[in-house]
Design a protein around this motif. Structure first.
Motif, PDB file in Angstrom:
ATOM      1  N   MET A   1     -14.659 -11.067  14.531  1.00 43.95           N
ATOM      2  CA  MET A   1     -14.077 -10.243  13.462  1.00 43.95           C
ATOM      3  C   MET A   1     -12.563 -10.427  13.460  1.00 43.95           C
ATOM      4  SD  MET A   1     -14.555  -6.159  12.761  1.00 43.95           S
ATOM      5  CE  MET A   1     -13.851  -5.709  14.343  1.00 43.95           C
ATOM      6  N   SER A   2     -12.001 -10.705  12.290  1.00 40.92           N
ATOM      7  CA  SER A   2     -10.570 -10.954  12.192  1.00 40.92           C
ATOM      8  C   SER A   2      -9.781  -9.656  12.323  1.00 40.92           C
ATOM      9  CB  SER A   2     -10.242 -11.624  10.860  1.00 40.92           C
ATOM     10  OG  SER A   2     -10.623 -10.790   9.779  1.00 40.92           O
ATOM     11  N   VAL A   3      -8.597  -9.760  12.898  1.00 41.37           N
ATOM     12  CA  VAL A   3      -7.718  -8.606  13.071  1.00 41.37           C
ATOM     13  C   VAL A   3      -6.689  -8.611  11.951  1.00 41.37           C
ATOM     14  CG1 VAL A   3      -6.058  -7.499  14.600  1.00 41.37           C
ATOM     15  CG2 VAL A   3      -8.028  -8.706  15.569  1.00 41.37           C
ATOM     16  N   PRO A   4      -6.479  -7.490  11.259  1.00 43.04           N
ATOM     17  CA  PRO A   4      -5.481  -7.432  10.188  1.00 43.04           C
ATOM     18  C   PRO A   4      -4.106  -7.863  10.688  1.00 43.04           C
ATOM     19  CG  PRO A   4      -6.833  -5.460  10.168  1.00 43.04           C
ATOM     20  CD  PRO A   4      -7.180  -6.205  11.426  1.00 43.04           C
ATOM     21  N   LEU A   5      -3.397  -8.615   9.858  1.00 45.09           N
ATOM     22  CA  LEU A   5      -2.104  -9.152  10.262  1.00 45.09           C
ATOM     23  C   LEU A   5      -1.116  -8.056  10.621  1.00 45.09           C
ATOM     24  CD1 LEU A   5      -0.223 -11.529  10.681  1.00 45.09           C
ATOM     25  CD2 LEU A   5       0.282 -11.494   8.226  1.00 45.09           C
ATOM     26  N   HIS A   6      -1.127  -6.960   9.861  1.00 43.87           N
ATOM     27  CA  HIS A   6      -0.149  -5.903  10.143  1.00 43.87           C
ATOM     28  C   HIS A   6      -0.392  -5.270  11.512  1.00 43.87           C
ATOM     29  CE1 HIS A   6      -3.287  -3.033   8.784  1.00 43.87           C
ATOM     30  NE2 HIS A   6      -2.615  -2.153   9.511  1.00 43.87           N
ATOM     31  N   PHE A   7      -1.676  -5.283  11.983  1.00 38.81           N
ATOM     32  CA  PHE A   7      -1.973  -4.743  13.310  1.00 38.81           C
ATOM     33  C   PHE A   7      -1.417  -5.661  14.394  1.00 38.81           C
ATOM     34  CE2 PHE A   7      -4.584  -4.139  17.092  1.00 38.81           C
ATOM     35  CZ  PHE A   7      -4.528  -2.764  17.244  1.00 38.81           C
ATOM     36  N   VAL A   8      -1.519  -6.969  14.172  1.00 40.50           N
ATOM     37  CA  VAL A   8      -0.945  -7.933  15.114  1.00 40.50           C
ATOM     38  C   VAL A   8       0.566  -7.745  15.187  1.00 40.50           C
ATOM     39  CG1 VAL A   8      -0.600 -10.377  15.631  1.00 40.50           C
ATOM     40  CG2 VAL A   8      -2.785  -9.597  14.685  1.00 40.50           C
ATOM     41  N   VAL A   9       1.181  -7.585  14.022  1.00 32.24           N
ATOM     42  CA  VAL A   9       2.628  -7.370  13.964  1.00 32.24           C
ATOM     43  C   VAL A   9       2.994  -6.062  14.654  1.00 32.24           C
ATOM     44  CG1 VAL A   9       4.582  -6.959  12.414  1.00 32.24           C
ATOM     45  CG2 VAL A   9       2.890  -8.723  11.863  1.00 32.24           C
ATOM     46  N   LYS A  10       2.190  -5.023  14.423  1.00 29.93           N
ATOM     47  CA  LYS A  10       2.434  -3.721  15.054  1.00 29.93           C
ATOM     48  C   LYS A  10       2.431  -3.847  16.572  1.00 29.93           C
ATOM     49  CE  LYS A  10       0.206   0.790  15.671  1.00 29.93           C
ATOM     50  NZ  LYS A  10      -0.974   1.631  15.297  1.00 29.93           N
ATOM     51  N   THR A  11       1.468  -4.587  17.106  1.00 28.87           N
ATOM     52  CA  THR A  11       1.369  -4.777  18.556  1.00 28.87           C
ATOM     53  C   THR A  11       2.610  -5.473  19.103  1.00 28.87           C
ATOM     54  OG1 THR A  11      -1.038  -4.927  18.377  1.00 28.87           O
ATOM     55  CG2 THR A  11      -0.035  -5.753  20.409  1.00 28.87           C
ATOM     56  N   ARG A  12       3.080  -6.473  18.399  1.00 23.36           N
ATOM     57  CA  ARG A  12       4.295  -7.179  18.823  1.00 23.36           C
ATOM     58  C   ARG A  12       5.525  -6.294  18.673  1.00 23.36           C
ATOM     59  NH1 ARG A  12       4.957 -12.573  15.693  1.00 23.36           N
ATOM     60  NH2 ARG A  12       6.841 -12.599  16.998  1.00 23.36           N
ATOM     61  N   MET A  43       5.362  -6.090   7.338  1.00 31.13           N
ATOM     62  CA  MET A  43       6.235  -5.424   8.303  1.00 31.13           C
ATOM     63  C   MET A  43       6.330  -3.936   8.003  1.00 31.13           C
ATOM     64  SD  MET A  43       8.012  -5.496  10.997  1.00 31.13           S
ATOM     65  CE  MET A  43       7.964  -7.280  11.292  1.00 31.13           C
ATOM     66  N   ARG A  44       6.389  -3.596   6.715  1.00 29.74           N
ATOM     67  CA  ARG A  44       6.491  -2.189   6.329  1.00 29.74           C
ATOM     68  C   ARG A  44       5.258  -1.409   6.769  1.00 29.74           C
ATOM     69  NH1 ARG A  44       7.161  -2.761   0.944  1.00 29.74           N
ATOM     70  NH2 ARG A  44       9.318  -3.342   1.386  1.00 29.74           N
ATOM     71  N   GLN A  45       4.077  -2.024   6.626  1.00 23.51           N
ATOM     72  CA  GLN A  45       2.836  -1.385   7.059  1.00 23.51           C
ATOM     73  C   GLN A  45       2.841  -1.132   8.573  1.00 23.51           C
ATOM     74  OE1 GLN A  45       1.530  -0.124   4.112  1.00 23.51           O
ATOM     75  NE2 GLN A  45      -0.433  -0.538   5.106  1.00 23.51           N
ATOM     76  N   ALA A  46       3.298  -2.110   9.328  1.00 20.54           N
ATOM     77  CA  ALA A  46       3.349  -1.968  10.787  1.00 20.54           C
ATOM     78  C   ALA A  46       4.306  -0.855  11.194  1.00 20.54           C
ATOM     79  CB  ALA A  46       3.777  -3.291  11.417  1.00 20.54           C
ATOM     80  N   ILE A  47       5.450  -0.799  10.530  1.00 14.86           N
ATOM     81  CA  ILE A  47       6.440   0.241  10.836  1.00 14.86           C
ATOM     82  C   ILE A  47       5.898   1.622  10.476  1.00 14.86           C
ATOM     83  CG2 ILE A  47       8.706   1.154  10.188  1.00 14.86           C
ATOM     84  CD1 ILE A  47       9.664  -1.745   9.922  1.00 14.86           C
ATOM     85  N   ARG A  48       5.221   1.722   9.342  1.00 12.81           N
ATOM     86  CA  ARG A  48       4.656   3.014   8.931  1.00 12.81           C
ATOM     87  C   ARG A  48       3.639   3.524   9.945  1.00 12.81           C
ATOM     88  NH1 ARG A  48       3.560   1.878   2.464  1.00 12.81           N
ATOM     89  NH2 ARG A  48       5.685   2.299   1.726  1.00 12.81           N
ATOM     90  N   GLU A  49       2.836   2.623  10.477  1.00 11.33           N
ATOM     91  CA  GLU A  49       1.842   3.042  11.460  1.00 11.33           C
ATOM     92  C   GLU A  49       2.499   3.504  12.755  1.00 11.33           C
ATOM     93  OE1 GLU A  49      -1.520   0.626  12.181  1.00 11.33           O
ATOM     94  OE2 GLU A  49      -2.041   0.421  10.061  1.00 11.33           O
ATOM     95  N   LEU A  50       3.587   2.863  13.143  1.00  4.31           N
ATOM     96  CA  LEU A  50       4.291   3.282  14.361  1.00  4.31           C
ATOM     97  C   LEU A  50       5.000   4.621  14.144  1.00  4.31           C
ATOM     98  CD1 LEU A  50       5.748  -0.054  15.782  1.00  4.31           C
ATOM     99  CD2 LEU A  50       3.840   1.305  16.644  1.00  4.31           C
ATOM    100  N   ILE A  51       5.399   4.896  12.917  1.00  2.19           N
ATOM    101  CA  ILE A  51       5.970   6.210  12.603  1.00  2.19           C
ATOM    102  C   ILE A  51       4.882   7.278  12.716  1.00  2.19           C
ATOM    103  CG2 ILE A  51       6.929   7.648  10.751  1.00  2.19           C
ATOM    104  CD1 ILE A  51       8.471   5.167   9.796  1.00  2.19           C
ATOM    105  N   ALA A  52       3.694   6.962  12.151  1.00  3.92           N
ATOM    106  CA  ALA A  52       2.568   7.907  12.232  1.00  3.92           C
ATOM    107  C   ALA A  52       2.127   8.125  13.672  1.00  3.92           C
ATOM    108  CB  ALA A  52       1.397   7.397  11.394  1.00  3.92           C
ATOM    109  N   ASP A  53       2.260   7.091  14.506  1.00  2.66           N
ATOM    110  CA  ASP A  53       1.885   7.198  15.920  1.00  2.66           C
ATOM    111  C   ASP A  53       2.917   7.953  16.745  1.00  2.66           C
ATOM    112  OD1 ASP A  53      -0.359   5.745  15.371  1.00  2.66           O
ATOM    113  OD2 ASP A  53       0.374   3.853  16.210  1.00  2.66           O
ATOM    114  N   GLY A  54       4.090   8.201  16.150  1.00  2.00           N
ATOM    115  CA  GLY A  54       5.133   8.909  16.883  1.00  2.00           C
ATOM    116  C   GLY A  54       6.035   7.998  17.697  1.00  2.00           C
TER     117      GLY A  54
END
Length: 233
Positions: A1-12, A43-54
């Protein structure tokens, strides 16, 4: 199963955040997108998720910054004031409303009173180190606590007042935790957006004889607060 690109970016991006340190400014979105070789949307999606994660905090007109670690509160019958001070933080409360209402069937059952009987309602915004983290609404039967408004400083500790001035001894409690989306009013009081995940706690406390003391509805910002429970067999 492929991993969404924004999740990969978020991890990095987490590695970048950890290297910057608390309170540091995150490089601009366009700079990060170019460095990571992705679109600004990704990149914006990854940043938004990290904001939601605190992990990150956005300040309007200033940029995005590395957030302070989440406050971890115990799921226990302890004072909010004492729990925060024990962690080295400064607690405060702002009163939104302190009035009386008639108990509906659900509230009456929780407090062990008849439907329609008067109930104290105390609604307060909870602060930690000057930042709003929660909205707490506490209900107590007027019949049991007729002098509450006379003896309670609504900006202070309710538990301290109940135990020291009204002779209450907490025995046990039940707590339900769920995730919700804040209403526009709640989001405004907590200085948050409606898209921010919230943790909602419903608690009923009883004294050492099993008599109900309070029913509490507490809404916490998911980006700033976490909860810990000690489990034993």
């Amino acid at each position: 199963m492929s991993v969404p690109l924004h999740f990969v970016v978020k991890t990095r991006l987490v590695e970048v955040v950890e290297g910057l340190g608390e309170g540091a400014a995150l490089p601009p979105e366009r700079v990060l997108a170019k460095e990571f070789g992705v679109s600004r949307w990704t990149m914006r999606q990854a940043i938004r998720e990290l904001i939601a994660d605190g992990r990150l905090r956005a300040r309007q007109g200033q940029g995005t910054f590395v957030a302070t670690p989440k406050l971890v509160q115990p799921l226990a019958l302890v004072s909010y004031t004492e729990a925060l001070r024990a962690q080295g933080h400064t607690p405060a409360r702002e009163v939104v409303d302190f009035d009386e209402l008639a108990a509906d069937a659900v509230l009456a059952e929780k407090l062990g009173i008849a439907e329609g009987e008067p109930v104290h309602r105390l609604e307060r915004v909870l602060f930690a180190d000057g930042q709003p983290i929660g909205l707490e609404t506490t209900y107590l039967a007027v019949e049991r606590f007729p002098t509450l408004k006379e003896v309670l400083d609504p900006t202070g500790s309710l538990y301290r007042c109940l135990t020291d001035q009204l002779g209450v001894r907490f025995g046990e409690g039940e707590e339900l935790v769920e995730t919700v989306i804040a209403t526009p009013r709640e989001a405004e009081l907590l200085k948050a957006t409606q898209s921010l995940p919230m943790l909602l706690l419903h608690r009923t406390s009883r004294d050492t004889t099993g008599r109900p003391i309070e029913a509490v509805r507490s809404l916490y910002r998911g980006d700033r607060v976490g909860f810990r429970a000690t489990l034993r067999p």
